[in-house]
Scaffold this active site. Sequence first.
Site: not given
Ligand SMILES: Nc1ncnc2c1ncn2[C@@H]1O[C@H](COP(=O)(O)OP(=O)(O)OP(=O)(O)O)[C@@H](O)[C@H]1O
Ligand SMILES: O=P(O)(O)OC[C@H]1O[C@](O)(CO)[C@@H](O)[C@@H]1O
Ligand SMILES: [Mg+2]
Length: 360
Positions: A78, A139, A141, A176, A184-185, A283-285
């Site tokens: 985030r 990922t 996803d 049921r 998976g986004r 998050h078990v996944q």
């Molecule tokens: N260097 C960083 N500094 C601050 N925030 C970051 C940084 N790198 C990533 N982020 C935050 O994390 C998010 C990463 O994107 P996202 O949540 O789509 O994860 P991902 O890298 O695609 O991996 P996954 O989808 O598996 O979680 C970004 O949208 C941003 O909010």
């Molecule tokens: O860890 P968080 O912030 O709950 O994010 C959940 C999201 O991250 C993922 O696990 C990986 O991108 C998605 O499948 C899911 O939507």
């Molecule tokens: Mg991603």
Amino acid sequence: MGEIKRIGVLTSGGDCAGLNAAIRGVVMRAASYGWEVMGIRHGTEGLTRQPTEALLLTPDKVERWLTLGGTLLGTINRGQPFQVTLPDGTVHDRTLDFAEGCRELELSAIVGIGGDGSLKILHDLMTKVGLPFVGIPKTIDNDVAATEQSIGFDTAVNIATEALDRLHFTAASHDRVMILEVMGRDAGHIALHAGIAGGAHVILIPEIPYKLEVVSQAIRDRQAAGKAFSVVIVSEAVCTSGGDVVTQTQAFGECRLGGIGQYLAQELAQSTGAETRVTVLGHVQRGGVPSPLDRLIASAFGVEAVDLIARGEFDRVVTWQQRQVVSVPILEAISHCRIVDPGDTLLKTARGLGICLGDQ
Ligand SMILES: Nc1ncnc2c1ncn2[C@@H]1O[C@H](COP(=O)(O)OP(=O)(O)OP(=O)(O)O)[C@@H](O)[C@H]1O
Ligand SMILES: O=P(O)(O)OC[C@H]1O[C@](O)(CO)[C@@H](O)[C@@H]1O
Ligand SMILES: [Mg+2]
């Protein structure tokens, strides 16, 4: 670039199984070139904090990381490094702090292990700072373009499949409709793979718009055939019949997908007369011991990422294509989100098995 003495490795985005195996691969291979590896803590944050937060990773230290879940370096999913809101309300760009951290640790290059979102951010950051960069896709996803498989996907599919296996028994015992909501986004890869492997009767993915009536009819057809139970798997980004994305707002204001399973449970109970129950796998996944395939891919990616640096091939991402590790330009890997293709062979498989995809 001068002689390489030390490189950095970091994990970014949501955690998943196999990250530590990839870090281990990087460290083991770097040692064969005589390079040191610094493990950067909490994504890029370890480089922007003062003092910097990083640790020297040696082959001895990481030897047993192969089977460990999560990321021992920590991660972040985030915020935004280019617009960080400070406690006094001002907005700060962390690029210069990042560059300073890289200089302080004397890093010649960085291996970034991340999903589509992180790889985009890392690419921007590295371009601004001018530091050589190689990416490793991870990922659950499985939505990073150019790679057939990202680290963590296989383990997530295994877990979702096992959940379906278990749900079959309880569904049949109580007559049921059991609904499993998976992550998976915007991509339905986990639901499609686990749905077929776990014998789901209905698979709903965001790429295929569904009609509630079609899903209800499929369940009623089973009831009419004497099969009073059904198992449904649904991706978190599937919308309501009105087209609304179902989300939940977490503490600190982040909005995350979640809740479509509950919506379907109510609708399907009404339209089929069956009792419905929902399991949100969550998050078990992402947790737990990586599958052998994830360990393999992670190790192969770690080794190749270091070899790319050794060959001076930067701004590339390692990918898995037809059982080969192939590197592609990072711009190709972040060009789009890889969702389920309408021509995906597994869609044909699902239809061939009589699984309802909600559209016909
Ligand atoms: N260097 C960083 N500094 C601050 N925030 C970051 C940084 N790198 C990533 N982020 C935050 O994390 C998010 C990463 O994107 P996202 O949540 O789509 O994860 P991902 O890298 O695609 O991996 P996954 O989808 O598996 O979680 C970004 O949208 C941003 O909010
Ligand atoms: O860890 P968080 O912030 O709950 O994010 C959940 C999201 O991250 C993922 O696990 C990986 O991108 C998605 O499948 C899911 O939507
Ligand atoms: Mg991603």
